[in-house]
Enzyme design. Structure first.
Site, mmCIF file in Angstrom:
data_model
loop_
_atom_site.group_PDB
_atom_site.id
_atom_site.type_symbol
_atom_site.label_atom_id
_atom_site.label_comp_id
_atom_site.label_asym_id
_atom_site.label_seq_id
_atom_site.Cartn_x
_atom_site.Cartn_y
_atom_site.Cartn_z
ATOM 1 N N SER A 119 0.847 -1.193 0.000
ATOM 2 C CA SER A 119 0.000 0.000 0.000
ATOM 3 C C SER A 119 0.880 1.239 0.000
ATOM 4 O O SER A 119 1.931 1.271 0.649
ATOM 5 C CB SER A 119 -0.906 0.022 1.232
ATOM 6 O OG SER A 119 -1.555 1.276 1.350
ATOM 7 N N TYR A 161 -2.899 -1.784 10.151
ATOM 8 C CA TYR A 161 -2.892 -2.287 8.773
ATOM 9 C C TYR A 161 -1.621 -1.860 8.051
ATOM 10 O O TYR A 161 -0.946 -2.674 7.393
ATOM 11 C CB TYR A 161 -4.120 -1.768 8.042
ATOM 12 C CG TYR A 161 -4.074 -1.939 6.540
ATOM 13 C CD1 TYR A 161 -4.434 -3.142 5.955
ATOM 14 C CD2 TYR A 161 -3.671 -0.882 5.719
ATOM 15 C CE1 TYR A 161 -4.402 -3.298 4.574
ATOM 16 C CE2 TYR A 161 -3.634 -1.033 4.336
ATOM 17 C CZ TYR A 161 -3.993 -2.239 3.770
ATOM 18 O OH TYR A 161 -3.943 -2.383 2.403
#
Length: 258
Positions: free
Chosen positions: A150, A163
């Site tokens: 990400s 996360y």
């Protein structure tokens, strides 16, 4: 089928390959000639649907079930993969491994419980580690490992801290493995999406947030799963044979001015 079958004769495994970005990756690799194992954790119908869509496009695929984030998950996954190949009369082994499966944790640090922390790390960081470990004897020389991370690992984003920590761990795994597996001609790279139109991000249904995320890209739109799949397909191909250990931004230029 596309006119460029650059993955012809290859076997690929895409974790979380039945929905969202994973589904787009599975379909793209299959369109370019790969036999694709579409991994799923819970949604058998979605996996079967993805396989049927691939076959309707002239590709080859089969579903593989394994719940991730539980003890023995990597062994369960690879045993199911091996059985499915044998059932099809296909040669054992894998050429392309895409670690795409993941869960989100949309909470700031003050709200994350130990159980939630353990769960997100088990699925997003521990599972890929041992999936790769168990893949080493199956992965053919000259193969490809692609880890889906990400763009959040490069900016401060407190709302999803746990996360993002898991994805940062995956980024380092890419770097280390690229050096270790280089002598076998195996490349290892990270592809990092930005704000992408998938069901993993329920906040996109809120107009104000959707607009803000869209405007974060220099193209003033959200990414699509196909945008990410196209990059993964390149990295997994022989065209990217001289690219390894890299963190590839596939965010549409998110936060370039920050």
């Amino acid at each position: 089928m596309t006119t460029t079958l650059r993955h012809e004769g290859k076997t690929a495994l895409v974790t979380g390959g039945s929905r969202g970005i994973g589904q787009a990756i599975s379909r793209r690799l299959a369109r370019e000639g790969a036999l694709v194992a579409v991994h799923y954790g819970y949604n058998h119908e979605a996996a079967e649907r993805t396989v049927k869509e691939i076959e309707a496009e002239g590709g080859r695929a089969f579903p593989v079930h394994a719940e991730l984030g539980v003890p023995g998950d990597a062994d369960t996954l690879w045993e199911a993969f091996d059985r499915a190949l044998a059932d099809r009369g296909a040669q054992p082994g894998v050429d392309i491994l895409v670690n795409n499966a993941g869960i989100t944790m949309p909470r700031p640090i003050a709200q994350v419980t130990e159980a939630e922390y353990d769960r997100v790390f088990a699925v997003n960081a521990k599972a890929p580690f041992f999936i790769i470990q168990r893949a080493l004897d199956r992965l053919r020389d000259g193969g490809r490992i692609v880890n889906v991370s990400s763009v959040a690992t490069r900016v401060a984003f407190p709302a999803i801290v746990a996360y993002t920590m898991t994805k940062a761990a995956l980024d380092y795994l890419t770097l280390s493995l690229a050096q270790e597996l280089g002598p076998r001609g195996i490349t290892v790279n990270t592809v990092a999406p930005g704000y992408t139109e998938t069901e993993i991000n329920p906040t996109l249904s809120i107009p104000e947030i959707r607009q803000r995320y869209s405007q974060a890209s220099v193209f003033s739109r959200l990414g699509t799963p196909v945008d990410i799949a196209d990059v993964v397909s390149f990295v997994a191909s022989d065209d990217a044979r001289w690219v390894t250990g890299q963190w590839i931004d596939a965010s549409g230029g998110v936060h370039l001015g920050v």
